[in-house]
Design a protein around this motif. Sequence first.
Motif, mmCIF file in Angstrom:
data_model
loop_
_atom_site.group_PDB
_atom_site.id
_atom_site.type_symbol
_atom_site.label_atom_id
_atom_site.label_comp_id
_atom_site.label_asym_id
_atom_site.label_seq_id
_atom_site.Cartn_x
_atom_site.Cartn_y
_atom_site.Cartn_z
ATOM 1 N N GLN A 384 19.072 44.501 15.636
ATOM 2 C CA GLN A 384 19.042 45.964 15.957
ATOM 3 C C GLN A 384 17.631 46.226 16.371
ATOM 4 O O GLN A 384 17.626 46.953 17.548
ATOM 5 C CB GLN A 384 19.152 46.663 14.716
ATOM 6 C CG GLN A 384 20.930 46.569 14.160
ATOM 7 C CD GLN A 384 20.727 47.337 12.931
ATOM 8 O OE1 GLN A 384 19.913 47.684 12.201
ATOM 9 N NE2 GLN A 384 22.104 47.833 12.590
ATOM 10 N N PHE A 386 15.604 44.280 18.193
ATOM 11 C CA PHE A 386 15.696 43.798 19.710
ATOM 12 C C PHE A 386 16.498 44.656 20.236
ATOM 13 O O PHE A 386 15.951 44.946 21.643
ATOM 14 C CB PHE A 386 16.108 42.381 19.864
ATOM 15 C CG PHE A 386 16.040 41.846 21.326
ATOM 16 C CD1 PHE A 386 14.900 42.001 21.858
ATOM 17 C CD2 PHE A 386 17.150 41.538 21.798
ATOM 18 C CE1 PHE A 386 14.776 41.365 23.287
ATOM 19 C CE2 PHE A 386 17.312 40.987 23.099
ATOM 20 C CZ PHE A 386 16.028 41.115 23.858
ATOM 21 N N PHE A 387 17.334 45.072 19.935
ATOM 22 C CA PHE A 387 18.145 46.034 20.959
ATOM 23 C C PHE A 387 17.566 47.332 21.192
ATOM 24 O O PHE A 387 17.693 47.509 22.588
ATOM 25 C CB PHE A 387 19.667 46.333 20.229
ATOM 26 C CG PHE A 387 20.487 47.080 21.030
ATOM 27 C CD1 PHE A 387 21.589 46.396 21.937
ATOM 28 C CD2 PHE A 387 20.649 48.731 20.625
ATOM 29 C CE1 PHE A 387 22.203 47.363 22.765
ATOM 30 C CE2 PHE A 387 21.615 49.372 21.477
ATOM 31 C CZ PHE A 387 22.410 48.694 22.372
ATOM 32 N N LEU A 388 17.045 47.860 20.383
ATOM 33 C CA LEU A 388 16.306 49.266 20.625
ATOM 34 C C LEU A 388 14.966 48.901 21.586
ATOM 35 O O LEU A 388 14.840 49.524 22.349
ATOM 36 C CB LEU A 388 15.782 49.837 19.318
ATOM 37 C CG LEU A 388 16.902 50.106 18.538
ATOM 38 C CD1 LEU A 388 16.300 51.056 17.079
ATOM 39 C CD2 LEU A 388 17.717 51.508 19.043
ATOM 40 N N ARG A 389 14.271 47.888 21.364
ATOM 41 C CA ARG A 389 13.224 47.260 22.308
ATOM 42 C C ARG A 389 13.630 47.254 23.652
ATOM 43 O O ARG A 389 12.947 47.485 24.578
ATOM 44 C CB ARG A 389 12.258 46.391 21.330
ATOM 45 C CG ARG A 389 11.937 46.689 20.227
ATOM 46 C CD ARG A 389 11.058 45.549 19.801
ATOM 47 N NE ARG A 389 9.740 45.257 20.797
ATOM 48 C CZ ARG A 389 9.061 44.202 20.340
ATOM 49 N NH1 ARG A 389 9.584 43.035 19.516
ATOM 50 N NH2 ARG A 389 7.962 43.918 21.248
ATOM 51 N N ALA A 390 14.714 46.358 23.579
ATOM 52 C CA ALA A 390 15.302 46.166 25.121
ATOM 53 C C ALA A 390 15.813 47.201 25.688
ATOM 54 O O ALA A 390 16.247 47.543 26.950
ATOM 55 C CB ALA A 390 16.657 45.340 25.032
ATOM 56 N N ARG A 391 15.833 48.570 25.051
ATOM 57 C CA ARG A 391 16.210 49.919 25.559
ATOM 58 C C ARG A 391 14.983 50.789 25.798
ATOM 59 O O ARG A 391 15.096 51.671 26.176
ATOM 60 C CB ARG A 391 17.381 50.733 24.757
ATOM 61 C CG ARG A 391 18.579 50.150 24.891
ATOM 62 C CD ARG A 391 19.316 49.896 26.156
ATOM 63 N NE ARG A 391 20.399 49.231 26.108
ATOM 64 C CZ ARG A 391 20.745 48.065 26.631
ATOM 65 N NH1 ARG A 391 19.651 47.337 27.067
ATOM 66 N NH2 ARG A 391 21.545 47.273 26.568
ATOM 67 N N GLY A 392 13.800 50.016 25.547
ATOM 68 C CA GLY A 392 12.528 50.790 26.002
ATOM 69 C C GLY A 392 11.794 51.415 24.811
ATOM 70 O O GLY A 392 10.688 52.068 25.022
ATOM 71 N N LEU A 393 12.378 51.298 23.573
ATOM 72 C CA LEU A 393 11.581 51.919 22.469
ATOM 73 C C LEU A 393 10.532 50.908 21.803
ATOM 74 O O LEU A 393 10.864 49.634 21.712
ATOM 75 C CB LEU A 393 12.576 52.248 21.405
ATOM 76 C CG LEU A 393 13.459 53.480 21.346
ATOM 77 C CD1 LEU A 393 14.264 53.300 22.387
ATOM 78 C CD2 LEU A 393 14.074 53.756 19.881
ATOM 79 N N ASP A 394 9.425 51.397 21.818
ATOM 80 C CA ASP A 394 8.224 50.443 21.373
ATOM 81 C C ASP A 394 8.659 50.011 19.890
ATOM 82 O O ASP A 394 9.251 50.709 19.100
ATOM 83 C CB ASP A 394 7.003 51.322 21.191
ATOM 84 C CG ASP A 394 6.791 52.398 20.511
ATOM 85 O OD1 ASP A 394 6.675 52.347 19.126
ATOM 86 O OD2 ASP A 394 6.834 53.539 20.992
ATOM 87 N N GLU A 395 7.819 49.105 19.404
ATOM 88 C CA GLU A 395 8.495 48.486 18.217
ATOM 89 C C GLU A 395 8.262 49.462 17.161
ATOM 90 O O GLU A 395 9.092 49.620 16.004
ATOM 91 C CB GLU A 395 7.696 47.186 18.114
ATOM 92 C CG GLU A 395 7.939 46.591 16.654
ATOM 93 C CD GLU A 395 7.296 45.154 16.493
ATOM 94 O OE1 GLU A 395 6.538 44.587 17.259
ATOM 95 O OE2 GLU A 395 7.558 44.547 15.395
#
Lengths: 436, 248
Positions: A384, A386-395
Amino acid sequence: MPSMKGLTELATPFATMTSDLGPDVPWLNSLRLKALARFNSQGLPSKKEEDWKYTSLWAMSQQEFTHQASASAVTTEQCDELALLTDNYRVVIVDGRFSAELSQLDNLQAGLSINALSDEQGLAIAQPHLGQQIDMTKAGFNALNTLLMSDGVVITVDSDVKVDKPIELLVINTGETASLATHLRNVIVMADNSQATVIEHYVGLSDAASLTNVVSEAVLSSHAELNQYKLQQESANATHIATLSAKQGSKSQWATNNISLGAKLARNDIHTQLLGEQSHVIMDGLYLVNDEQHVDNHTRIDHTVPNTTSEELYKGVLDDNSHAVFNGKVIVHKDAQKTDANQQNQNLLISRGCEIDTKPEMEIYADDVKCAHGSTVGQINEDQLFFLRARGLDEVSARSLLTYAFAVDVLNRIPSEEIRQALSTVIETRLPQGGI
Amino acid sequence: MLEIKNLHASVDGKEILRGINLTVNAGEVHAIMGPNGAGKSTLSNVLAGRDGYEITQGEVIYKDENLLDLEAEERAQRGVFLAFQYPVEIPGVSNIYLLKAALNAVRKHQGLDDLDAIDFLTLVRSKLDLVKMDEEFLHRGVNEGFSGGEKKRNEILQMALLEPSLAILDETDSGLDIDALKTVSEGVNALRSDDRSIVMITHYQRLLDYIVPDFVHVLSDGQIVKSGDKELAKELEKTGYSWINDDA
């Protein structure tokens, strides 16, 4: 367990302090004397007791408490800011004392009464119910509370009355008196087919090492529906000890939601007895702790008659070196056939230093029942994340968002959109990274 | 747009990619095909920045930057989009929240303000039609309880909204029935443009009937062993992958 300084000093003749403890009435004095004897014989719980195995009161027992609050200047504007809800009946207690000026109890709906325990009318209404829902032989805090209870709120709702606005009990500890201990007792009496929502909201305004010891007792007659929520935001050095206990008649529903965010040490004992057929209880809760916080939730549901149901979901988010304890007991007594009980405890560990001790328990003495329980302990899901980071959200944002999503799930069974929204906003700002 | 030079990557000390070379120019659609275990998913994960892969050699240049130096979110903010083979479910986070957060992260990088609620909703609605999704999907948890087809359409919805420069579609056709495959393909085709490159990773030729590539590459044992045009895919369909190792 060593006795508590400051508290046990009050075990000395308390006749001198009756003026501080509200009306001087014989039946109450006799109740207090019994509580005194009980407290003197058992003292405070120690870690040797199973129910207190993971929670140490040692630090608290070393503290000197006072019961004399100096005057504090809380304003209506402050209360407006602190309150969870804007459109509510509001009962304000400041440093252990009911404040008529700050409370908003004008134009009470017919069939609803709200009184302070410290006034004679409130006390008279409370009398037949006081101590009926709690067990004084356990946990010395109940005896201590009965001995020293000085204020609280007494609410009654008449038959067939549906209270039109939530009742918010705003308990403010200002911290202006160092090491202040307050012992509050709330009583809620729901007549047949009545309906109400009560929010107990505890707020600390400073970093004072205060002690709140509160007991809330609720009685639900048949078909009564009581939503009793709790939001605990005490100061970072506070100790918060609470008992929340109910007895439920047939077809009644008691829905609790216990959100524990503040205090250095918080302990909740929540208990219901399902005494009437087709009664239903929802016991949900969330603890979100960090630093050195310690939170301990003990819940107990007694299914005593056939055809009763319970649902329980407790979730925890633990960061830094925090410590949480969950112990949920569901007891299905031998006559309680067709019981349907579900209990879950789920924990999200953010750091390496935190600790959770979870113990879901079921004792089943009937043979035709549907019971499930479980407990999980996990971390942020990497897929989850990685999915959010791959959508541009910082860690950091992604972790906060996932934590938030995990936590707000406990609000799902709150029917009021307004209350859910208000609580989810509070949870959001309390996230480890301070918001999403 | 994208230049992969001699890329070697390992997982747990095992080399999966063993010297990939690939150049993708703006506006091109490349298909990367290969048997199971060839390194297809590793390649897409390495390009998107997933942790757990060790790059032992080579570089990846994207828009004049070394892509491998960037965190996953920095790549996304610069216009790299990975459509997941297995989109994850995130209960508790609504689809619309995710879409908004993702779009605003990209806009922030571009120096743009957040879209206000009304403009955002208008924009999202216009994209929903593209993938034939109902507005109701916006208010559900991300992929929560979605069917396989709905999850893939949701990926394309995110792509349509974020308008990436480089889209990597990882096994987008897997788990789709023919109707869902058509819908997803139509969505992707509508997003083809002169300034957007697409890399499709797929096991089967079937997808390429619907999204016709400009180039086809065969990946085997961590290397591109053959490149050609769409006819190469048809050849593969006939002969399977077994010839590759003989030929190479």
